[in-house]
Scaffold this motif. Sequence first.
Motif, PDB file in Angstrom:
ATOM      1  N   GLY A   1     -34.778   0.317 -21.531  1.00  0.00           N
ATOM      2  CA  GLY A   1     -33.520   0.878 -22.207  1.00  0.00           C
ATOM      3  C   GLY A   1     -32.228   0.102 -21.782  1.00  0.00           C
ATOM      4  N   GLN A   2     -31.381   0.925 -22.230  1.00  0.00           N
ATOM      5  CA  GLN A   2     -29.813   0.164 -21.817  1.00  0.00           C
ATOM      6  C   GLN A   2     -29.411   0.826 -20.496  1.00  0.00           C
ATOM      7  N   TYR A   3     -28.841  -0.105 -19.595  1.00  0.00           N
ATOM      8  CA  TYR A   3     -28.202   0.213 -18.246  1.00  0.00           C
ATOM      9  C   TYR A   3     -26.949  -0.785 -18.201  1.00  0.00           C
ATOM     10  N   ALA A   4     -26.165  -0.336 -17.386  1.00  0.00           N
ATOM     11  CA  ALA A   4     -25.236  -0.858 -16.847  1.00  0.00           C
ATOM     12  C   ALA A   4     -24.701  -0.801 -15.151  1.00  0.00           C
ATOM     13  N   ILE A   5     -24.151  -1.570 -14.592  1.00  0.00           N
ATOM     14  CA  ILE A   5     -24.003  -1.674 -13.214  1.00  0.00           C
ATOM     15  C   ILE A   5     -22.539  -1.989 -12.852  1.00  0.00           C
ATOM     16  N   ARG A   6     -22.058  -1.216 -11.887  1.00  0.00           N
ATOM     17  CA  ARG A   6     -20.744  -1.175 -11.395  1.00  0.00           C
ATOM     18  C   ARG A   6     -20.846  -1.660  -9.792  1.00  0.00           C
ATOM     19  N   ILE A   7     -20.115  -2.458  -9.265  1.00  0.00           N
ATOM     20  CA  ILE A   7     -20.324  -2.816  -8.088  1.00  0.00           C
ATOM     21  C   ILE A   7     -18.930  -3.144  -7.319  1.00  0.00           C
ATOM     22  N   PHE A   8     -18.983  -3.025  -5.943  1.00  0.00           N
ATOM     23  CA  PHE A   8     -17.422  -3.510  -5.186  1.00  0.00           C
ATOM     24  C   PHE A   8     -18.249  -3.668  -3.895  1.00  0.00           C
ATOM     25  N   GLN A   9     -17.158  -4.371  -3.314  1.00  0.00           N
ATOM     26  CA  GLN A   9     -17.426  -4.837  -1.918  1.00  0.00           C
ATOM     27  C   GLN A   9     -16.507  -4.129  -1.067  1.00  0.00           C
ATOM     28  N   ASP A  10     -16.868  -3.370  -0.185  1.00  0.00           N
ATOM     29  CA  ASP A  10     -16.208  -2.476   0.922  1.00  0.00           C
ATOM     30  C   ASP A  10     -15.849  -3.146   1.995  1.00  0.00           C
ATOM     31  N   VAL A  11     -14.656  -4.062   1.975  1.00  0.00           N
ATOM     32  CA  VAL A  11     -14.445  -5.061   3.080  1.00  0.00           C
ATOM     33  C   VAL A  11     -14.063  -4.295   4.386  1.00  0.00           C
ATOM     34  N   ASN A  12     -13.216  -3.295   4.169  1.00  0.00           N
ATOM     35  CA  ASN A  12     -12.549  -2.570   5.494  1.00  0.00           C
ATOM     36  C   ASN A  12     -13.569  -1.163   5.745  1.00  0.00           C
ATOM     37  N   GLY A  13     -14.782  -1.267   5.115  1.00  0.00           N
ATOM     38  CA  GLY A  13     -15.874  -0.111   5.876  1.00  0.00           C
ATOM     39  C   GLY A  13     -15.285   1.236   5.822  1.00  0.00           C
ATOM     40  N   ASN A  14     -14.379   1.669   4.759  1.00  0.00           N
ATOM     41  CA  ASN A  14     -14.118   3.015   4.634  1.00  0.00           C
ATOM     42  C   ASN A  14     -14.851   3.801   3.496  1.00  0.00           C
ATOM     43  N   GLY A  15     -15.842   3.185   3.041  1.00  0.00           N
ATOM     44  CA  GLY A  15     -16.886   3.802   2.181  1.00  0.00           C
ATOM     45  C   GLY A  15     -16.335   3.722   0.616  1.00  0.00           C
ATOM     46  N   GLU A  16     -15.163   3.239   0.206  1.00  0.00           N
ATOM     47  CA  GLU A  16     -14.763   3.597  -1.022  1.00  0.00           C
ATOM     48  C   GLU A  16     -13.897   2.412  -1.657  1.00  0.00           C
ATOM     49  N   LEU A  17     -13.791   2.178  -2.918  1.00  0.00           N
ATOM     50  CA  LEU A  17     -13.203   1.077  -3.538  1.00  0.00           C
ATOM     51  C   LEU A  17     -11.343   1.458  -3.301  1.00  0.00           C
ATOM     52  N   ASP A  18     -10.768   0.659  -2.580  1.00  0.00           N
ATOM     53  CA  ASP A  18      -9.557   0.823  -2.318  1.00  0.00           C
ATOM     54  C   ASP A  18      -8.634   0.297  -3.579  1.00  0.00           C
ATOM     55  N   LEU A  19      -7.745   1.199  -3.655  1.00  0.00           N
ATOM     56  CA  LEU A  19      -6.792   0.721  -5.168  1.00  0.00           C
ATOM     57  C   LEU A  19      -5.440   0.605  -4.549  1.00  0.00           C
ATOM     58  N   GLY A  20      -4.711  -0.160  -5.163  1.00  0.00           N
ATOM     59  CA  GLY A  20      -3.373  -0.652  -4.904  1.00  0.00           C
ATOM     60  C   GLY A  20      -2.489   0.016  -5.846  1.00  0.00           C
ATOM     61  N   GLN A  21      -1.337  -0.644  -6.201  1.00  0.00           N
ATOM     62  CA  GLN A  21      -0.126  -0.122  -7.134  1.00  0.00           C
ATOM     63  C   GLN A  21      -0.927  -0.045  -8.523  1.00  0.00           C
ATOM     64  N   TYR A  22      -0.687   0.741  -9.108  1.00  0.00           N
ATOM     65  CA  TYR A  22      -1.249   1.056 -10.636  1.00  0.00           C
ATOM     66  C   TYR A  22      -2.770   1.134 -10.604  1.00  0.00           C
ATOM     67  N   ARG A  23      -3.387   1.665  -9.474  1.00  0.00           N
ATOM     68  CA  ARG A  23      -4.674   1.900  -9.480  1.00  0.00           C
ATOM     69  C   ARG A  23      -5.547   0.643  -9.503  1.00  0.00           C
ATOM     70  N   ILE A  24      -4.994  -0.483  -9.299  1.00  0.00           N
ATOM     71  CA  ILE A  24      -5.755  -1.843  -9.542  1.00  0.00           C
ATOM     72  C   ILE A  24      -6.392  -1.906  -7.975  1.00  0.00           C
ATOM     73  N   PRO A  25      -7.817  -2.329  -8.141  1.00  0.00           N
ATOM     74  CA  PRO A  25      -8.529  -2.478  -7.028  1.00  0.00           C
ATOM     75  C   PRO A  25      -8.060  -3.596  -6.153  1.00  0.00           C
ATOM     76  N   VAL A  26      -8.042  -3.496  -4.888  1.00  0.00           N
ATOM     77  CA  VAL A  26      -7.460  -4.187  -3.817  1.00  0.00           C
ATOM     78  C   VAL A  26      -8.672  -5.129  -3.120  1.00  0.00           C
ATOM     79  N   GLU A  27     -10.036  -4.410  -3.465  1.00  0.00           N
ATOM     80  CA  GLU A  27     -11.103  -4.814  -2.713  1.00  0.00           C
ATOM     81  C   GLU A  27     -12.065  -5.513  -4.091  1.00  0.00           C
ATOM     82  N   PRO A  28     -12.760  -6.539  -3.630  1.00  0.00           N
ATOM     83  CA  PRO A  28     -13.793  -7.198  -4.700  1.00  0.00           C
ATOM     84  C   PRO A  28     -14.528  -6.153  -5.542  1.00  0.00           C
TER      85      PRO A  28
END
Length: 137
Positions: A75-102
């Motif tokens: 079937g059809q699938y899609a993937i989301r990934i991020f690298q948690d560089v600082n180890g806090n368990g979440e994707l860190d966001l900066g100004q305007y909710r733009i990710p600051v981690e890969p």
Amino acid sequence: MKRLLAVAAVFTALTGQAMAAPVEVEVANVQSSTGKVYLALFDQAGWDAYEPVAATVLPVSADGVSASFEGLAPGQYAIRIFQDVNGNGELDLGQYRIPVEPYGFSNDAPVVMAPPSWKNAAFEVTGDGARQRITLR
């Protein structure tokens, strides 16, 4: 009759296993050797609701980062990934909710003011499975 039902159950189980397909994922452009990579696999129903059908967390390695999701129905699938560089368990966001981690998406789907649509990130998984190479940005 019981024997017929037992044979049917075994046949159904074997058929389901034959239909199971793996998705192999290679993560490219890992720039930091710290943290972990979070991968989430979605079907269409879970994409906008952020409800994955499978997920995994992998350590960053000098050998690269790759994962395999096993036993998926075609079937059809899609993937989301991020690298948690600082180890806090979440994707860190900066100004305007733009990710600051890969981060990245299947098909290296483009990001324009929001995560990509299902249409841009979805890929087909056949009975043979599928492969995705996702570039972190």
